[in-house]
Design a protein around this motif. Sequence first.
Motif, short mmCIF file in Angstrom:
data_model
loop_
_atom_site.label_atom_id
_atom_site.label_comp_id
_atom_site.label_asym_id
_atom_site.label_seq_id
_atom_site.Cartn_x
_atom_site.Cartn_y
_atom_site.Cartn_z
N ILE A 44 2.91 17.77 12.15
CA ILE A 44 3.09 16.46 11.51
C ILE A 44 1.75 15.94 10.98
CG2 ILE A 44 3.69 14.04 11.93
CD1 ILE A 44 5.78 15.12 13.97
N LEU A 45 0.70 16.07 11.77
CA LEU A 45 -0.61 15.58 11.33
C LEU A 45 -1.15 16.37 10.14
CD1 LEU A 45 -2.45 14.71 14.66
CD2 LEU A 45 -1.53 13.17 12.94
N ARG A 46 -0.93 17.68 10.15
CA ARG A 46 -1.39 18.50 9.02
C ARG A 46 -0.68 18.06 7.74
NH1 ARG A 46 -0.57 23.44 11.01
NH2 ARG A 46 1.57 23.49 10.27
N THR A 47 0.62 17.87 7.82
CA THR A 47 1.38 17.42 6.65
C THR A 47 0.96 16.01 6.24
OG1 THR A 47 3.22 18.77 7.42
CG2 THR A 47 3.70 17.11 5.75
N LEU A 48 0.69 15.15 7.23
CA LEU A 48 0.25 13.79 6.94
C LEU A 48 -1.06 13.78 6.17
CD1 LEU A 48 0.35 10.66 7.34
CD2 LEU A 48 -0.92 11.05 9.46
N PHE A 49 -2.03 14.57 6.61
CA PHE A 49 -3.33 14.58 5.95
C PHE A 49 -3.24 15.13 4.53
CE2 PHE A 49 -5.25 14.56 10.36
CZ PHE A 49 -5.54 13.21 10.29
N ILE A 50 -2.41 16.12 4.31
CA ILE A 50 -2.22 16.63 2.95
C ILE A 50 -1.59 15.55 2.07
CG2 ILE A 50 -0.94 18.30 1.54
CD1 ILE A 50 -1.34 20.29 3.88
N GLY A 51 -0.59 14.87 2.61
CA GLY A 51 0.05 13.78 1.86
C GLY A 51 -0.89 12.64 1.57
N GLU A 103 5.81 7.45 13.99
CA GLU A 103 7.18 7.43 14.51
C GLU A 103 7.67 8.84 14.81
OE1 GLU A 103 11.58 6.11 12.95
OE2 GLU A 103 9.82 5.06 12.17
N ALA A 104 7.37 9.77 13.92
CA ALA A 104 7.79 11.16 14.13
C ALA A 104 7.08 11.78 15.34
CB ALA A 104 7.51 11.99 12.88
N ILE A 105 5.81 11.46 15.52
CA ILE A 105 5.07 11.98 16.68
C ILE A 105 5.62 11.40 17.98
CG2 ILE A 105 2.81 11.96 17.83
CD1 ILE A 105 1.55 12.23 15.05
N SER A 106 6.02 10.12 17.93
CA SER A 106 6.58 9.52 19.15
C SER A 106 7.93 10.13 19.51
CB SER A 106 6.70 8.01 19.00
OG SER A 106 7.70 7.67 18.07
N ARG A 107 8.67 10.59 18.51
CA ARG A 107 9.96 11.24 18.78
C ARG A 107 9.79 12.68 19.25
NH1 ARG A 107 13.69 9.41 13.68
NH2 ARG A 107 13.79 7.21 14.22
N GLN A 108 8.85 13.41 18.64
CA GLN A 108 8.63 14.81 18.98
C GLN A 108 7.14 15.07 19.18
OE1 GLN A 108 10.41 16.95 15.72
NE2 GLN A 108 12.16 17.46 17.01
N PRO A 109 6.62 14.78 20.35
CA PRO A 109 5.18 14.97 20.59
C PRO A 109 4.74 16.43 20.48
CG PRO A 109 6.20 13.73 22.39
CD PRO A 109 7.28 14.16 21.49
#
Length: 91
Positions: A51-58, A39-45
């Motif tokens: 976002i992906l870096r933070t996602l993978f750490i999480g 959802e965040a990527i669709s709002r701010q591509p």
Amino acid sequence: MNDLSWFTTLSTVAAMIGMGIGVLGPAIAMGRAISSALEAISRQPEAEKSILRTLFIGLAMIESLAIYVLVIALIVLFRNPLLEYLLKTKS
């Protein structure tokens, strides 16, 4: 069945139930994290890399919880201290 058979059977069942419950939380958390990231990527591509870096750490942190559950279940199955106590009282 003797006491030892009952104990090992109940330990196995408890480990399976514990794994089922213990993995349920991380699975739900991973689904929500991925959904929020998409959802965040669709709002701010343009912020996709951040976002992906933070996602993978999480996701790695969430996955560690499931690994801890697996370790505890394996300890209960293969190195149960109560089993040693039961064996000592039998002899």
